[in-house]
Design a protein around this motif. Structure first.
Motif, mmCIF file in Angstrom:
data_model
loop_
_atom_site.group_PDB
_atom_site.id
_atom_site.type_symbol
_atom_site.label_atom_id
_atom_site.label_comp_id
_atom_site.label_asym_id
_atom_site.label_seq_id
_atom_site.Cartn_x
_atom_site.Cartn_y
_atom_site.Cartn_z
ATOM 1 N N CYS A 80 53.078 60.644 36.250
ATOM 2 C CA CYS A 80 53.368 59.208 36.135
ATOM 3 C C CYS A 80 53.280 58.536 37.503
ATOM 4 C CB CYS A 80 54.781 58.980 35.606
ATOM 5 S SG CYS A 80 55.128 59.847 34.085
ATOM 6 N N GLY A 81 52.424 57.565 37.623
ATOM 7 C CA GLY A 81 52.359 56.796 38.867
ATOM 8 C C GLY A 81 53.147 55.510 38.684
ATOM 9 N N GLY A 102 49.402 60.967 49.286
ATOM 10 C CA GLY A 102 49.672 61.676 48.034
ATOM 11 C C GLY A 102 48.629 62.740 47.740
ATOM 12 N N HIS A 106 49.520 66.642 47.192
ATOM 13 C CA HIS A 106 49.399 67.308 45.888
ATOM 14 C C HIS A 106 48.150 68.154 45.696
ATOM 15 C CE1 HIS A 106 52.922 65.390 44.340
ATOM 16 N NE2 HIS A 106 52.473 64.193 44.652
ATOM 17 N N ARG A 150 47.031 53.273 45.793
ATOM 18 C CA ARG A 150 47.761 54.484 46.173
ATOM 19 C C ARG A 150 48.246 55.236 44.924
ATOM 20 N NH1 ARG A 150 53.217 53.786 49.575
ATOM 21 N NH2 ARG A 150 53.852 52.850 47.613
ATOM 22 N N LEU A 154 45.825 59.158 42.549
ATOM 23 C CA LEU A 154 46.342 60.459 42.098
ATOM 24 C C LEU A 154 45.997 60.733 40.631
ATOM 25 C CD1 LEU A 154 49.857 60.249 43.801
ATOM 26 C CD2 LEU A 154 47.897 61.547 44.591
ATOM 27 N N MET B 140 58.220 59.235 44.545
ATOM 28 C CA MET B 140 57.140 59.242 43.550
ATOM 29 C C MET B 140 55.937 60.044 44.043
ATOM 30 S SD MET B 140 58.013 57.898 40.775
ATOM 31 C CE MET B 140 56.444 57.934 39.963
ATOM 32 N N LEU B 141 55.749 60.087 45.377
ATOM 33 C CA LEU B 141 54.629 60.870 45.923
ATOM 34 C C LEU B 141 55.019 62.339 46.115
ATOM 35 C CD1 LEU B 141 53.209 58.389 48.598
ATOM 36 C CD2 LEU B 141 52.146 59.022 46.456
ATOM 37 N N ILE B 143 57.486 63.427 47.995
ATOM 38 C CA ILE B 143 57.913 63.686 49.375
ATOM 39 C C ILE B 143 59.427 63.581 49.437
ATOM 40 C CG2 ILE B 143 57.751 62.878 51.767
ATOM 41 C CD1 ILE B 143 55.021 61.560 50.792
#
Lengths: 243, 266
Positions: A80-81, A102, A106, A150, A154, B140-141, B143
């Protein structure tokens, strides 16, 4: 895709979400409308574990995430972004670094692949030639777009937008809303958009949910909402007609 | 309970105060434990740590040098004036002043100035990040905000405070030596001889330990208030003020605890 079952969330003595039951289907663009302080953003933040519900369940992709730890939420946050009300870009990093962060975190990607993905994400939000700039050097509207880039870089399955057009002029608001629609369709994502903008919701949403004082007061397709007899929905529709 | 009910019932007021204090203390200790865990288990971000060290050390150097010079001048002149007044002799002033500078003044003036400069800066920066949802964006990233934000500041502040306090001590002693020479009539040689008689090597070690502890406390307190900042400009302002007040109080209390502990080693 996402299910909320009797979701309750309080802050001190104030109960913000009073038993939300909601089902968001995969691939839909869902608008969550409501006046300020009705718990729209709280609902989104509970979905990705930035806030924790007091009771009730949240199901994402068949997983009950309501009792998940911070570590367990990492995989959910990959799926989920979220685009925040503020652009929330990191001031100390350039636009390129903000978007690439990101990806580096990841995925194990070569730098040229990261560069390609960053440029691709920026072109999706109709921006270019700003990679070496810092967030403070571009306009607020551009910062919002970078924030969107951003998130989409992802390639999440779910996109959550928390009042994405707050503080923007009507032209930029329109372009951001169009962007939400085109991105959701292009990337085939499920999108939840928290907004006050009924006009835009009627234009691009597949499903609209109206919250009032922590409860769902009405929901349906834009066509169904136009026929609603709920006073708050009528007020929103009236406001949309006057715009 | 409402504010009116709390004012009318002092026991309830004390109870609520106690509950809030315990809750805040628990939250602070949790942050300290999480920070130490991140510090031990992960390598710090080199670039960010160096940037922070530059901000802490280089940015504060001249302010600290300026202030400790005046602190040394005041210490020398005041001690001499009062000693002459009471025992008509100020021959002990260079020795006592050196001891005071090394044991207390250098470290504590450095720490308090760092609190007002970098502590306030950290609380305001992290508070603004909280308000503008940058901390949520970090989560959310994937981190960890503690690893990303607190650990580099903690390392930089600890190293910076030790280095600055050593420099502050040297500058302070040098300024005291000039005052002794120019105003009190004690040559540099006499000053250094008195200093050697009063000061031990362990005083320098203890001063460095104090600086280390102060440098460790400043970012923890500041980041705690930044992380718990309420929304709006008012929230950031309040977090900044609280961080400076609490860090200053913590430094003074810690100074007492450390001085008391070190007294067993003399």
């Amino acid at each position: 895709m996402i299910k909320y079952k009797n979701l309750v969330k309080s802050f001190g003595t104030r109960t913000v979400l009073k038993g939300i039951d909601l089902h968001i289907k995969a691939g839909e663009i869902v608008f969550i409308l409501g006046t300020s302080g009705t718990g729209k953003s709280v609902l989104l933040k509970n979905t990705v574990g930035l806030l924790r519900p007091d009771s009730g369940e949240i199901w994402i992709d068949g997983e009950n995430v309501s009792g998940y730890s911070e570590e367990q939420f990492l995989s959910i946050r990959k799926k989920c972004g979220m685009v925040f009300q503020h652009p929330a870009l990191f001031d100390s990093l350039t636009i390129y670094e903000n978007i690439a962060y990101g990806l580096r975190k990841h995925f194990s990607m070569a730098e040229n692949e990261i560069e390609r993905r960053v440029e691709q994400a920026l072109s999706l939000v109709n921006l270019d030639n700003i990679l070496s700039k810092r967030p403070g050097e571009i306009s607020y509207g551009m910062q919002k777009r970078v924030s969107l880039a951003r998130t989409v870089v992802l390639q999440p399955k779910v996109l959550l937008f928390d009042e994405p057009t707050t503080g923007l002029d009507p032209v930029t608001t329109n372009s951001i809303n169009t962007l939400i629609q085109s991105l959701s369709r292009k990337l085939n994502t499920t999108s939840m958009v928290v907004s006050h903008d009924m006009q835009c919701a009627l234009k691009i949403a597949d499903h609209i949910v109206v919250l009032d004082q922590g409860q769902v007061v009405d929901q349906g397709t834009p066509k169904q909402l136009l026929e609603s007899e709920v006073p708050l929905v009528r007020d929103f529709l009236e406001e949309a007609r006057n715009q | 309970m409402t504010t009116k009910q709390l004012i009318q019932n002092p026991f309830a007021f004390i109870g609520v105060l106690l509950i809030h204090t315990c809750r805040d203390a628990r939250a602070f200790l949790t942050l300290v434990v999480q920070t130490l865990f991140q510090l031990v288990t992960h390598l710090p971000r080199k670039k960010e740590t160096i940037q922070q060290l530059y901000f802490v050390a280089n940015g504060s150097l001249w302010t600290i040098i300026f202030c400790v010079c005046f602190a040394a001048v005041v210490t020398m002149l005041e001690s001499s004036f009062h000693m002459k007044l009471v025992i008509q002799n100020d021959s002990m002033v260079p020795g006592f002043a050196s001891l005071l500078i090394l044991r207390e003044l250098g470290a504590i003036v450095t720490a308090l100035l760092l609190t007002s400069r970098i502590g306030a800066g950290m609380a305001a920066e992290i508070g603004s990040m909280k308000v503008t949802e940058q901390i949520d964006a970090l989560k959310m990233l994937g981190i960890n905000p503690i690893r990303f934000l607190i650990v580099p500041r903690l390392i930089a502040s600890t190293i910076g405070c030790v280095l600055l306090s050593i420099i502050a001590n040297l500058v302070c002693i040098f300024a005291a030596m000039i005052v002794a020479d120019q105003f009190l009539g004690y040559s540099n040689g006499m000053f250094l001889t008195a200093m050697r008689r009063f000061v031990d090597f362990q005083d320098i070690i203890f001063a460095s330990i104090k600086a280390f502890c102060f440098g460790f406390v400043i970012p923890l307190v500041s980041c705690y208030f930044g992380f718990n900042c309420r929304t709006g400009a008012d929230g950031v302002g309040r977090a900044t003020t609280q961080s400076v007040v609490f860090a200053s109080v913590a430094i003074i209390v810690l100074d007492f605890v450390l001085s008391y502990t070190f007294s067993y080693f003399y």
